[in-house]
Design a protein around this motif. Structure first.
Motif, short mmCIF file in Angstrom:
data_model
loop_
_atom_site.label_atom_id
_atom_site.label_comp_id
_atom_site.label_asym_id
_atom_site.label_seq_id
_atom_site.Cartn_x
_atom_site.Cartn_y
_atom_site.Cartn_z
N MET A 181 -0.42 2.71 -2.27
CA MET A 181 -0.39 0.92 -1.98
C MET A 181 0.90 0.23 -2.56
O MET A 181 1.61 0.85 -3.62
CB MET A 181 -1.74 0.51 -2.61
CG MET A 181 -2.80 0.95 -1.90
SD MET A 181 -4.61 0.04 -2.56
CE MET A 181 -4.17 -1.11 -1.54
N GLY A 182 1.31 -0.35 -1.55
CA GLY A 182 2.40 -1.58 -1.99
C GLY A 182 2.57 -2.54 -1.68
O GLY A 182 2.40 -1.87 -0.43
N GLN A 192 -6.68 -2.31 0.68
CA GLN A 192 -6.87 -2.00 -0.56
C GLN A 192 -8.99 -1.31 -0.76
O GLN A 192 -8.89 -0.53 -1.16
CB GLN A 192 -7.99 -3.52 -1.90
CG GLN A 192 -8.21 -3.26 -2.93
CD GLN A 192 -7.01 -2.45 -3.98
OE1 GLN A 192 -5.91 -2.93 -3.67
NE2 GLN A 192 -7.46 -1.36 -4.82
N ARG A 244 -0.30 2.76 -6.86
CA ARG A 244 0.70 1.33 -5.94
C ARG A 244 2.26 1.34 -6.60
O ARG A 244 2.42 1.60 -8.17
CB ARG A 244 0.16 0.00 -7.34
CG ARG A 244 -0.01 -0.93 -5.76
CD ARG A 244 -0.15 -2.23 -7.19
NE ARG A 244 -2.08 -2.53 -6.60
CZ ARG A 244 -2.67 -2.45 -5.90
NH1 ARG A 244 -2.47 -3.16 -5.02
NH2 ARG A 244 -3.92 -2.06 -6.34
#
Lengths: 242, 423
Positions: free
Chosen positions: A45-46, A209, A220
């Motif tokens: 994620m990011g 999320q 992340r």
């Protein structure tokens, strides 16, 4: 070649990727060291610009690092030429894209077989395997449909079957549920859960999320660096901050 | 088993082309018309040349034909009556006949304008006074009866051989041989009828009109009864021409002797005749010239063909470059899924080759259809050469490959990351 659970399938050592944008240098990924192991299910994620797409391109061997080393199943890629890299992609990596990326002229079975036809020594009984995979992802009765005759969810199922055909070291999914409604997305995520349960290695890039939370582990990124690593059953561990 | 066979690639290429049917069709048009025009024009040109050559061959490829022509008159004569003597002489004939090596036959021809009648049917064919050997030299064939004989020549017999058209005109319902016709002031017995000339040599002769057709009498008879003077009355003045021989047909022993015989005849005539009152016609030379003309025609045609195929090729390249850009994403997907550069090159090269090959195939079909239509509507002979058709098709395929190379190369050298990001 099959891996025992826990074997390192993707090994990144001090990987950096620099782009030149006009006169400016953009460090999309800095000194990135990480290992993905067989059987793991990671969500990456990011926010946009965090370097997750760059990481995925590097993991998928469609891009090369500007510094550091990257090995797939122990094979270092910097020594490989374009042809060898292509073979490696087809054999060791399964791609799933946000917009499915099927080939419109081909029916379901032929789309699933695309990674096979480009191999010099294709897997035996590929056609039977393709049928089997199509049925496993829930495409019974649609084997000779063209992509235009399928819904988004069905197209993504074809893409998943395609990513599995050569039994790759890992499956790279880029926003695989991004174009789907929540119900269909849920079905696809269930499919990923099943694949994970059967021992497949999955790296799923997402910015949602809830999707990230469903994965086994979470990584992340922020500004090209590892920002957070959350392993299953452990509290989140903050890594370096920029 | 699965692999990426060429046939599979061709099938894939065809299905990609069929996604844009109109575009693919329009792309092939350049090559199509290029190939069609080459095949069709070659067929028409070859047909015309073949016809001309056949006509010349009918004159006899071993023959050298000497003809009398009226010289240009520099000083217009004031006299009211005058005799214009010109042309080939009996002495010319004797010289050639007696002395020239490599000559097998020499045939003199004297023409006389005479009316030919049977009761009230009248026509004005060419009356040729000649010797029995004329038949062999001209290659004509008897339809009925026999040709003039040495006996007829020696005894100045009043006998005649009719050309087919004349015989049909004068004796529409009965056999001509054995009948009597009046030529000028004298009555002749018909001893033979010639078959008409071949369909190619069919010079539009219509004996029912004023002139046309041919009638043969022995040379000695012609000289004795018609003389060598031809009198034309023209607005009160007599125009008298005196010609000893109108034509001398010299037959060489072999084709290779023809140039020497021709040169010898020319040399002799230019020595003996002050005025240029003769011409030398060598069918073999004319055939050669015709062949040369045809060769030049073929070269010109080849250049035009080359240019039009080039234009067609550029058209294909243009469209393929657009296609490559349009299918950037597909290229990216294929590369991500393991396609090597040569796979991408093969894929696009096969597509262009299929395009140009289809254009070539349709072009050949059209190129064969056009001569077929021409032959049926315009009454022109055409000769379709299979080699030209195969060659034109082959070149069109080659053009596709050459002009497909650059777009294919471009496609194969795209950055996969960029290609996948392409919308």
């Amino acid at each position: 070649m099959s891996d025992r659970p826990g074997d390192v399938v993707a090994d990144l050592q001090n990987v950096g990727r620099v782009y030149r944008m006009g006169s400016e240098l953009v460090h999309a990924l800095r000194d990135f060291t990480f290992q993905f192991r067989s059987g793991e299910y990671w969500a990456i994620m990011g926010s946009s610009g965090s370097g997750k797409s760059t990481l995925l391109n590097l993991l998928g061997c469609i891009d090369r690092p500007t510094s550091g080393t990257y090995s797939v199943r122990g094979q270092e890629i910097s020594g490989l030429n374009d042809n060898q890299l292509s073979v490696l992609r087809g054999r060791e990596l399964g791609f799933i894209f946000q917009s499915y990326n099927l080939i419109p002229q081909l029916n379901v079975i032929d789309n699933i077989l695309v990674p096979v036809v480009y191999q010099d020594d294709p897997i035996p009984n590929a056609k039977e395997r393709a049928v089997e995979l199509a049925e496993r992802v829930g495409l019974q009765g649609r084997l000779d449909h063209r992509p235009s005759q399928l819904s988004g969810g069905q197209q993504q199922r074809v893409a998943i079957a395609r990513s599995l055909i050569n039994d790759p070291a890992m499956i790279l999914a880029d926003e695989a549920t991004g174009n789907l409604d929540s119900k269909t997305a849920e079905e696809i995520l269930e499919l990923f859960d099943e694949l994970h349960a059967s021992g497949k290695t999955i790296l799923l890039v997402t910015h949602e999320q809830e999707v990230g939370d469903r994965a086994q582990h979470l990584l992340r990124l922020k500004d090209g660096l590892i920002h957070e690593v959350r392993l299953a059953g452990e509290p989140a561990r903050e890594e370096a901050s920029a | 088993m699965i692999g990426l066979s060429l046939w599979k690639t061709v099938q894939l290429g065809i299905s990609s082309l069929l996604l844009h049917k109109l575009r693919s069709f329009l792309t092939t048009l350049g090559v199509l018309f290029g190939v069609a025009s080459v095949v069709a024009m070659l067929a028409v040109g070859e047909g015309a040349s073949e016809k001309a050559q056949a006509q010349l061959r009918e004159l006899g490829s071993r023959n050298v034909i000497l003809r009398s022509i009226k010289p240009k008159q520099d000083n217009v004569s004031e006299e009211e009556t005058r005799v214009l003597a010109y042309g080939l002489k009996r002495t010319d004939f004797d010289r050639i006949d007696e002395t020239y090596p490599g000559v097998v036959r020499t045939v003199p021809v004297l023409t006389s304008p005479q009316e030919v009648r049977v009761s009230d049917l009248l026509c004005r064919p060419k009356v040729l006074c000649t010797t029995p050997e004329f038949l062999k030299v001209s290659g004509r064939i008897m339809a009925d009866g026999h040709f003039l004989s040495q006996q007829d020549e020696a005894s100045r017999s009043l006998v005649t051989v009719l050309g087919y058209d004349v015989a049909r005109f004068l004796f529409p319902f009965e056999r001509a041989v054995g009948q009597t016709v009046r030529i000028g002031e004298h009555y002749f017995e018909v001893i033979g009828v010639l078959v008409p000339r071949g369909p190619l040599g069919a010079t539009a002769s219509n004996p029912s009109s004023e002139a046309g057709g041919e009638v043969y009498v022995p040379l000695s008879t012609g000289r004795a009864y018609f003389g060598e003077r031809q009198v034309t009355v023209r607005s009160g003045t007599f125009d008298i021409q005196e010609v000893q021989l109108h034509e001398i047909i010299v037959q060489a022993e072999r084709d290779v002797d023809v140039p020497f015989v021709a040169a010898a005849c020319r040399a002799m005539l230019s020595r003996e005749h002050e005025d240029k009152d003769y011409e030398v016609m060598v069918p073999l030379e004319l055939i050669m010239r015709e062949k040369e003309t045809q060769r030049i025609f073929n070269i010109v045609l080849g250049s035009i063909a080359g240019i039009s195929l080039l234009v067609g090729g550029i058209g294909i390249m243009n469209v393929m470059l657009a296609t490559v850009t349009e299918r950037t994403r597909e290229i990216g997907i294929r590369r991500a899924l393991g396609a090597r550069r040569r796979h991408i090159i093969t894929q696009f090269l096969v597509e262009t080759t299929v395009l140009s090959g289809c254009g070539g195939l349709l072009g050949v079909a059209l190129g064969l259809l056009i001569p077929w239509i021409i032959e049926r509507t315009a009454d022109l002979q055409t000769v379709v050469s299979p080699i030209a058709a195969v060659l034109a098709f082959g070149i069109s395929v080659l053009i596709g490959m050459i002009f497909g190379l650059y777009p294919a190369w471009r496609a194969a050298h795209m950055d996969p990351v960029e290609a996948l990001r392409h919308e």
